[in-house]
Design a protein around this motif. Structure first.
Motif, PDB file in Angstrom:
ATOM      1  N   GLN A 191       0.862  -1.183   0.000  1.00 25.62           N
ATOM      2  CA  GLN A 191       0.000   0.000   0.000  1.00 25.62           C
ATOM      3  C   GLN A 191       0.897   1.230   0.000  1.00 25.62           C
ATOM      4  N   VAL A 192       0.500   2.250  -0.751  1.00 26.23           N
ATOM      5  CA  VAL A 192       1.268   3.487  -0.830  1.00 26.23           C
ATOM      6  C   VAL A 192       0.441   4.607  -0.228  1.00 26.23           C
ATOM      7  N   ALA A 193       1.101   5.452   0.568  1.00 28.37           N
ATOM      8  CA  ALA A 193       0.430   6.591   1.192  1.00 28.37           C
ATOM      9  C   ALA A 193       1.156   7.876   0.812  1.00 28.37           C
ATOM     10  N   VAL A 194       0.392   8.953   0.658  1.00 25.92           N
ATOM     11  CA  VAL A 194       0.973  10.282   0.484  1.00 25.92           C
ATOM     12  C   VAL A 194       1.107  10.876   1.874  1.00 25.92           C
ATOM     13  N   THR A 195       2.317  11.364   2.188  1.00 26.72           N
ATOM     14  CA  THR A 195       2.548  11.988   3.486  1.00 26.72           C
ATOM     15  C   THR A 195       3.013  13.431   3.292  1.00 26.72           C
ATOM     16  N   ASP A 196       2.715  14.257   4.280  1.00 29.85           N
ATOM     17  CA  ASP A 196       3.176  15.642   4.222  1.00 29.85           C
ATOM     18  C   ASP A 196       4.534  15.751   4.930  1.00 29.85           C
TER      19      ASP A 196
END
Length: 124
Positions: free
Chosen positions: A96-101
């Motif tokens: 799973q890939v997540a966008v993080t700030d």
């Protein structure tokens, strides 16, 4: 006096314009985040060999944002688009890939992708 206060109230209502509602602004700047190197239920023929997991976002990553790869729910690495993975154990795994700030806060995640890792046997 009652009609006088009513008239004053009417004048006040005409002078004060109601505020227009604020337009709805989405807190999530991304329409989609997806893994495009592997489809769900795909097979990785040799888990001993290094393989790449690539992902895309729509729109493109914003400044200060990164992609984080999670394997079986644990953070594996962070990058701008492609991940190098090696040494996965034999069996079922979830990518799973997540966008993080910039504060490592998860903004959005891809759907999990299930992969099956095979390893060569020692008897061959």
């Amino acid at each position: 006096t009652q009609s006088r206060s009513s008239a004053a109230s009417d004048v006040y209502k005409r002078q004060v314009k109601p505020k227009a509602p604020k337009p709805h602004v989405s807190q999530d700047p991304y329409k989609s985040v997806s893994i495009n190197s592997h489809s769900d239920n795909s097979v990785i023929a040799n888990g001993l060999v290094t393989f790449t997991v690539s992902a895309t976002t729509s729109p493109a990553l914003l400044p200060g944002h990164q992609l984080q790869l999670n394997i079986d729910g644990s953070s594996h690495s962070t990058t701008m688009g492609a991940f190098t993975v090696n040494g996965l154990s034999r069996g079922e795994h979830f990518l799973q890939v997540a966008v993080t700030d910039s504060n490592k806060k998860v903004l959005q995640q891809s759907a999990p992708v299930r992969v099956f890792v095979h390893r060569p046997s020692k008897s061959n």
